[in-house]
Enzyme design. Structure first.
Site, PDB file in Angstrom:
ATOM      1  CE  LYS A   9      -3.737  -2.434   2.384  1.00  0.00           C
ATOM      2  NZ  LYS A   9      -4.539  -2.428   3.844  1.00  0.00           N
ATOM      3  CE1 TYR A  49      -9.036  -3.577   1.009  1.00  0.00           C
ATOM      4  CE2 TYR A  49      -8.064  -1.610  -0.282  1.00  0.00           C
ATOM      5  CZ  TYR A  49      -8.024  -2.826   0.570  1.00  0.00           C
ATOM      6  OH  TYR A  49      -6.923  -2.800   1.165  1.00  0.00           O
ATOM      7  CG  ASN A 112      -3.423  -2.556   7.177  1.00  0.00           C
ATOM      8  OD1 ASN A 112      -3.203  -1.983   5.873  1.00  0.00           O
ATOM      9  ND2 ASN A 112      -4.362  -3.196   7.557  1.00  0.00           N
ATOM     10  CG  HIS A 115      -4.768  -6.370  -0.112  1.00  0.00           C
ATOM     11  ND1 HIS A 115      -6.026  -6.823   0.450  1.00  0.00           N
ATOM     12  CD2 HIS A 115      -5.005  -7.151  -1.318  1.00  0.00           C
ATOM     13  CE1 HIS A 115      -6.753  -7.733  -0.218  1.00  0.00           C
ATOM     14  NE2 HIS A 115      -6.059  -7.888  -1.203  1.00  0.00           N
ATOM     15  CD  GLU A 126      -8.513  -9.488  -3.364  1.00  0.00           C
ATOM     16  OE1 GLU A 126      -7.394  -9.781  -3.132  1.00  0.00           O
ATOM     17  OE2 GLU A 126      -9.116  -9.168  -2.387  1.00  0.00           O
TER      18      GLU A 126
HETATM   19  P1  GTP Z   1      -6.556  -6.009   3.411  1.00  0.00           P
HETATM   20  O1  GTP Z   1      -5.415  -7.025   3.060  1.00  0.00           O
HETATM   21  O2  GTP Z   1      -6.140  -4.558   3.214  1.00  0.00           O
HETATM   22  O3  GTP Z   1      -8.118  -6.491   2.899  1.00  0.00           O
HETATM   23  O4  GTP Z   1      -6.842  -6.225   5.019  1.00  0.00           O
HETATM   24  P2  GTP Z   1      -7.548  -7.208   5.823  1.00  0.00           P
HETATM   25  O5  GTP Z   1      -8.075  -8.535   5.015  1.00  0.00           O
HETATM   26  O6  GTP Z   1      -6.610  -7.643   7.067  1.00  0.00           O
HETATM   27  O7  GTP Z   1      -8.799  -6.407   6.663  1.00  0.00           O
HETATM   28  P3  GTP Z   1     -10.161  -6.022   5.846  1.00  0.00           P
HETATM   29  O8  GTP Z   1     -10.550  -6.656   4.554  1.00  0.00           O
HETATM   30  O9  GTP Z   1     -11.107  -6.595   7.006  1.00  0.00           O
HETATM   31  O10 GTP Z   1      -9.944  -4.548   5.813  1.00  0.00           O
HETATM   32  C1  GTP Z   1      -9.628  -3.828   4.585  1.00  0.00           C
HETATM   33  C2  GTP Z   1      -8.860  -2.790   5.036  1.00  0.00           C
HETATM   34  O11 GTP Z   1      -9.458  -1.516   5.520  1.00  0.00           O
HETATM   35  C3  GTP Z   1      -7.618  -3.224   6.074  1.00  0.00           C
HETATM   36  O12 GTP Z   1      -6.372  -3.491   5.797  1.00  0.00           O
HETATM   37  C4  GTP Z   1      -7.603  -1.545   6.796  1.00  0.00           C
HETATM   38  O13 GTP Z   1      -6.609  -0.906   6.134  1.00  0.00           O
HETATM   39  C5  GTP Z   1      -8.846  -1.103   6.454  1.00  0.00           C
HETATM   40  N1  GTP Z   1      -9.936  -1.166   7.780  1.00  0.00           N
HETATM   41  C6  GTP Z   1     -10.508  -2.312   8.170  1.00  0.00           C
HETATM   42  N2  GTP Z   1     -11.024  -1.854   9.371  1.00  0.00           N
HETATM   43  C7  GTP Z   1     -10.879  -0.614   9.744  1.00  0.00           C
HETATM   44  C8  GTP Z   1     -11.082  -0.005  10.881  1.00  0.00           C
HETATM   45  O14 GTP Z   1     -11.867  -0.423  11.820  1.00  0.00           O
HETATM   46  N3  GTP Z   1     -10.672   1.414  10.613  1.00  0.00           N
HETATM   47  C9  GTP Z   1     -10.004   1.808   9.735  1.00  0.00           C
HETATM   48  N4  GTP Z   1      -9.591   3.055   9.639  1.00  0.00           N
HETATM   49  N5  GTP Z   1      -9.504   1.013   8.651  1.00  0.00           N
HETATM   50  C10 GTP Z   1     -10.031  -0.242   8.473  1.00  0.00           C
HETATM   51 MG    MG Z   2      -9.129  -8.059   3.409  1.00  0.00          MG
END
Ligand code: GTP
Ligand code: MG
Length: 150
Positions: A9, A49, A112, A115, A126
């Site tokens: 990212k 997303y 973070n 992805h 994806e």
């Molecule tokens: P990805 O690999 O990026 O998809 O992350 P993930 O699979 O570990 O998490 P998820 O798919 O649930 O969420 C996608 C992204 O949204 C996360 O990587 C975070 O950057 C963001 N995100 C998820 N939950 C939160 C939240 O509660 N607050 C904020 N600010 N960002 C969030």
């Molecule tokens: Mg995810």
């Protein structure tokens, strides 16, 4: 062979973690079969997303992911989808094990770093969003016999 979609990212790029992250996947034994360096258009990020549409963090997530260059990649190898998720860590970096990418380098959920696809279905979806078939290069490596049993 199994494939997953991995993206460094904008924060990972700015933090100079491209080499570190690619090195971890290479050293594990996985094969890089596609890669591009781009600032994603909002439409592409929204498609990527779409499962999070309507959530409170969704628009901010799209703002962030389109804010600068990212490294989009396809990695290939046995068990790569689940193993990449372990190598990446939990969504919240502070809840991630040390030794994982988010555990070693991140603090905030909205910063973070990386992805990774979370299932076979999302990996296929994806990869199809980010790459055409012609952009993915499967190839024999002389190391394959040293990574995999016959
Ligand atoms: P990805 O690999 O990026 O998809 O992350 P993930 O699979 O570990 O998490 P998820 O798919 O649930 O969420 C996608 C992204 O949204 C996360 O990587 C975070 O950057 C963001 N995100 C998820 N939950 C939160 C939240 O509660 N607050 C904020 N600010 N960002 C969030
Ligand atoms: Mg995810």
């Amino acid at each position: 062979m199994e494939r997953t979609f991995i993206a460094i990212k904008p924060d990972g790029v700015q933090r100079k973690l491209i080499g570190e992250i690619i090195a971890r996947f290479e050293k594990k034994g996985y094969k890089l079969v596609a890669m591009k360096y781009i600032v994603p258009k909002r439409e592409l990020a929204a498609k990527h997303y779409e499962e999070h549409k309507g959530k409170g963090f969704y628009e901010g997530l799209l703002d962030f992911i389109t804010s600068g260059p990212i490294v989009a990649m396809v990695w290939q190898g046995k068990g790569v989808i689940a193993t990449a998720r372990k190598m990446i860590g939990q969504t919240k970096p502070l809840e991630s094990e040390c030794g994982s990418i988010r555990g070693d380098f991140g603090i905030e959920v909205g910063r973070n770093i990386i992805h990774g696809s979370d299932s076979l279905d999302s990996a296929e979806r994806e990869i199809g969003i980010w790459f055409s078939e012609e952009e993915i290069f499967d190839y024999e490596s002389s190391l394959d016999n040293w990574v995999y049993e016959k």
